[in-house]
Motif scaffolding. Structure first.
Motif: not given
Length: 316
Positions: A170-182, A184-185, A259-265
């Motif tokens: 989870i991240a706040r709206h507008g967080h730079p990490a919202l573009r992360a896909q994995s 590892a980032e 929206p990460l590509r890893e399947r979380l538990e």
């Protein structure tokens, strides 16, 4: 074993000596000493170690003390339940509730419960494991609503599943990490989690380790309330936790899942109780109110209920 003997053992442990135990129980010192001698004779074990300033429990005495407290508490619970059914107002029910549930479904559950059993004195805890498990063990808490820790013995607790849900980053709206896909980032980000101090590093390490990653311990902050968690997320930290947390007032409209590509538990939430203790009438009524509320929310057409229904899978 007689109840009076076990009560004498408890009073001795709490008071530190025969004289204090006698005052606590309203008995003579001779009566307390006799009860303890009879208990030792019955068990054929030394339960007390007497000394000039009082007495302390031996290892067998400490072992028996745990059971004595549970028995005494269970008898008090039975009396409370009978009082409730007679309409008296001093009966008590103590429930622990996982934090996000306390901020979404709990108010409706409590209102339903109050309509059914208005004479019960209800005590609620926001129950992280560090809060709930000790109270379940010693009988102070009747049951807890939350995930069953994987390292607990089935011989100690019983568990009744209610529903399951996904966990998300989870991240706040507008967080730079919202573009992360994995994941590892996200290793250089700061994280905040709402777990007990004993488990929060294990939880995040497990999150990354499952995908061949590791995170520096100094990146992790443990927040002991949802309000603290929400404040630090809004300050720019990432979090990992139950997806329904996004529907709580502290997060709704302010944060989102990545929206990460890893399947979380997925996590299953259920009713945790002490093994060997049957849920009393009041606790069973509370659980029934929770189940009814869940069914109603799953059928509701309100947008907030439809959002919750998409996140939950019922297990009862």
């Amino acid at each position: 074993m007689k109840l009076q003997q076990l009560q004498a053992l408890i009073a001795l442990a709490d008071g530190g000596g025969i004289r204090a135990a006698a005052r606590m129980l309203g008995l003579s010192q001779a009566a307390v000493s006799k009860a303890l001698r009879e208990l030792e004779a019955d068990q054929q074990l030394p339960l007390l170690q007497r000394h000039a300033s009082g007495a302390r429990l031996t290892e067998p005495g400490q072992a028996l003390l745990t059971h004595a407290r549970q028995i005494s508490t269970q008898i008090e619970r039975a009396r409370d339940e009978m009082d409730a059914l007679r309409g008296r107002h001093d009966a008590r029910l103590c429930i622990g509730v996982t934090p996000w549930l306390a901020r979404t479904l709990l108010p409706e559950v409590v209102l339903q419960f109050r309509q059914r059993l208005p004479s019960i004195r209800l005590e609620l805890f926001e129950a992280l494991q560090a809060v709930a498990l000790p109270r379940l063990r010693d009988g102070q808490m009747d049951c807890a609503i939350g995930p069953l820790p994987g390292d607990l013995s089935n011989q100690e607790f019983h568990w009744q599943p209610l529903f399951s849900h996904a966990c998300q980053v989870i991240a706040r709206h507008g967080h730079p990490a919202l573009r992360a896909q994995s994941l590892a980032e996200l290793l250089e980000q700061d994280w905040v989690v709402n777990y007990s101090p004993a488990s929060y590093r294990q939880v995040l390490n497990a999150l990354f380790a499952r995908h061949g990653l590791s995170i520096a311990p100094e990146r992790l902050v443990c927040a002991q309330s949802v309000a603290l968690l929400a404040g630090l997320v809004q300050a720019g930290m990432l979090s990992y936790g139950p997806e329904p947390l996004l529907l709580c007032p502290d997060f709704a409209g302010k944060a989102q899942a990545l929206p990460l590509r890893e399947r979380l538990e997925d996590i299953t939430i259920g009713v945790i109780g002490r093994q060997g203790r049957v849920h009393g009438y009041a606790a069973s009524c509370f659980i029934a109110c929770l189940q009814q509320t869940l069914r109603q929310r799953m059928r509701s057409a309100r947008p907030e209920d439809r959002a919750l229904a998409r996140m939950l899978t019922l297990r009862f």
